[in-house]
Design a protein around this motif. Structure first.
Motif, PDB file in Angstrom:
ATOM      1  N   ARG A 209       1.387  -1.225   0.158  1.00  0.00           N
ATOM      2  CA  ARG A 209       0.104   0.174   0.473  1.00  0.00           C
ATOM      3  C   ARG A 209       0.778   1.215  -0.306  1.00  0.00           C
ATOM      4  O   ARG A 209       0.685   1.904  -0.684  1.00  0.00           O
ATOM      5  N   TYR A 212       1.657   3.311  -3.245  1.00  0.00           N
ATOM      6  CA  TYR A 212       0.765   3.840  -3.982  1.00  0.00           C
ATOM      7  C   TYR A 212       0.024   5.028  -3.007  1.00  0.00           C
ATOM      8  O   TYR A 212       0.565   5.965  -3.444  1.00  0.00           O
ATOM      9  N   LYS A 215       3.614   7.492  -4.146  1.00  0.00           N
ATOM     10  CA  LYS A 215       4.539   7.298  -4.863  1.00  0.00           C
ATOM     11  C   LYS A 215       5.271   8.549  -5.206  1.00  0.00           C
ATOM     12  O   LYS A 215       5.939   8.465  -6.289  1.00  0.00           O
ATOM     13  N   ALA A 263       4.666  -5.244  -9.827  1.00  0.00           N
ATOM     14  CA  ALA A 263       3.490  -4.366  -9.616  1.00  0.00           C
ATOM     15  C   ALA A 263       2.574  -3.163  -9.771  1.00  0.00           C
ATOM     16  O   ALA A 263       2.448  -1.652 -10.357  1.00  0.00           O
ATOM     17  N   ALA A 264       3.026  -2.781  -7.681  1.00  0.00           N
ATOM     18  CA  ALA A 264       2.884  -1.806  -7.763  1.00  0.00           C
ATOM     19  C   ALA A 264       4.164  -0.711  -8.360  1.00  0.00           C
ATOM     20  O   ALA A 264       3.067   0.626  -8.648  1.00  0.00           O
ATOM     21  N   THR A 266       4.760  -0.571 -11.026  1.00  0.00           N
ATOM     22  CA  THR A 266       5.052  -0.299 -12.325  1.00  0.00           C
ATOM     23  C   THR A 266       3.696   0.906 -11.998  1.00  0.00           C
ATOM     24  O   THR A 266       3.673   1.761 -13.391  1.00  0.00           O
ATOM     25  N   ASP A 267       3.075  -0.102 -11.399  1.00  0.00           N
ATOM     26  CA  ASP A 267       1.531   1.429 -11.688  1.00  0.00           C
ATOM     27  C   ASP A 267       1.536   2.501 -11.602  1.00  0.00           C
ATOM     28  O   ASP A 267       0.898   3.755 -11.748  1.00  0.00           O
ATOM     29  N   VAL A 268       2.373   3.253 -10.489  1.00  0.00           N
ATOM     30  CA  VAL A 268       2.901   4.112 -10.018  1.00  0.00           C
ATOM     31  C   VAL A 268       3.726   4.838 -10.670  1.00  0.00           C
ATOM     32  O   VAL A 268       4.187   6.098 -10.699  1.00  0.00           O
ATOM     33  N   ARG A 269       5.049   3.956 -11.979  1.00  0.00           N
ATOM     34  CA  ARG A 269       5.259   4.792 -13.029  1.00  0.00           C
ATOM     35  C   ARG A 269       6.779   5.309 -12.259  1.00  0.00           C
ATOM     36  O   ARG A 269       7.362   6.071 -12.703  1.00  0.00           O
ATOM     37  N   TYR A 270       7.023   4.062 -11.186  1.00  0.00           N
ATOM     38  CA  TYR A 270       8.130   4.417 -10.727  1.00  0.00           C
ATOM     39  C   TYR A 270       9.561   4.034 -11.634  1.00  0.00           C
ATOM     40  O   TYR A 270       8.976   3.347 -12.727  1.00  0.00           O
TER      41      TYR A 270
END
Length: 306
Positions: A209, A212, A215, A263-264, A266-270
């Motif tokens: 968590r 996200y 981020k 996955a997280a 990549t989700d937040v575009r790190y």
């Protein structure tokens, strides 16, 4: 998308060139290099390692480091130094804070984007009392970083392993609630996290968590796993010394959900470094074991990387 590296503290007997050479030979893109002062180092595990001596960083040394990183094709993800900048001893605390500032200036000279460290903590004081110390002493460090366009990555390790660190540990920045207060007190985007998911696991918290929720504060990532031994936890409980019921492990050998973790990210575009931190005692017998630990970690993590 993500540059894989490792923390150089695990190779204390290697000089800078050998660290970079090892990284290059084994398909690492970056290394976090340790910058402990040679005349004032702690004796604890993984401390006191100096791969860049910022007290000796003249133009010739800067040129040498640039030439070696270019030669081996390995970048420096960050400069690392992990003391207790809020130590109960004012003289020690001041020394640590001033050395962090030296490293910030060195990072600017070397064009390294981030300095990684701890906030520090007086273990005997409450969180509220430590936040007051933080508000007193950390703005000057952040200002130094702002002036040199360097980010600060705060690792979220509680630094509570031994009885002398009881009850609060030696690093304030341990939980999302505390991070929120830190960033409210010092709102500068220069200050962020060197996020290590393993430390949330043994605190019985969700390690995914925060990726996200914070981020915009992810300045650097440590890849370390941890194993919580439930039989031992059932015996001593969470209020016991944490070393009695958990142990750091290589990525993939503990309880971190690495699939969800990446996955997280990549989700937040790190798009920054992801750096293996080896602290697994099962791989500390000799240099060959240490090398195996780094490469075993690499082999596991690479499934999530391009």
């Amino acid at each position: 998308m993500l540059d894989l590296g490792f923390v150089s503290a695990i190779l204390p007997d290697y000089n800078l060139e050998n660290v970079l050479k090892f990284a290059s030979q084994h398909d690492f893109k970056c290394v976090e290099l340790m910058c402990w002062p040679k005349d004032n180092s702690e004796a604890r595990r993984y401390a006191g390692v100096t791969h860049i001596d910022v007290d000796e960083l003249d133009a010739q040394a800067v040129a040498y480091i640039h030439n070696r990183t270019k030669e081996y094709g390995v970048s420096i993800s960050g400069l690392g130094y992990y003391p207790n900048p809020l130590d109960p001893d004012p003289a020690k605390a001041e020394y640590y804070r001033e050395h962090i500032k030296k490293i910030i200036r060195a990072a600017a000279q070397l064009k390294v984007p981030v300095v990684n460290t701890f906030i520090g903590r007086n273990p005997k004081l409450t969180v509220t009392e430590n936040l007051k110390l933080y508000a007193e002493h950390w703005p000057a460090i952040v200002k130094e970083a702002e002036e040199h366009n360097i980010k600060i990555g705060i690792e979220n390790c509680p630094m509570w392993y031994t009885d002398d660190e009881w009850p609060g540990g030696k690093n304030l920045a341990t939980t999302p609630a505390i991070w929120k207060r830190m960033f409210e007190i010092i709102p500068s985007p220069t200050l962020g996290l060197n996020y290590d998911p393993s430390h949330l696991i043994w605190q019985m918290m969700d390690e995914i968590r925060p990726i996200y929720d914070f981020k915009d504060r992810l300045h650097h990532i440590h890849l370390k796993d941890v194993k919580v031994y439930r039989d031992k936890l059932n015996e001593v409980g969470i209020m016991a010394n944490p070393s009695l019921y958990h142990s750091p492990k290589l990525p993939g050998l503990g309880d971190v959900n690495w699939r969800a973790f990446f996955a997280a990210l990549t989700d937040v575009r790190y798009r920054g470094p992801v750096v293996i931190e080896v602290e697994d005692k099962a791989y500390e017998g000799n240099l060959r074991d240490v090398q195996a630990a780094i490469l075993t970690s690499r082999n596991y993590v690479k499934q999530f990387l391009a």
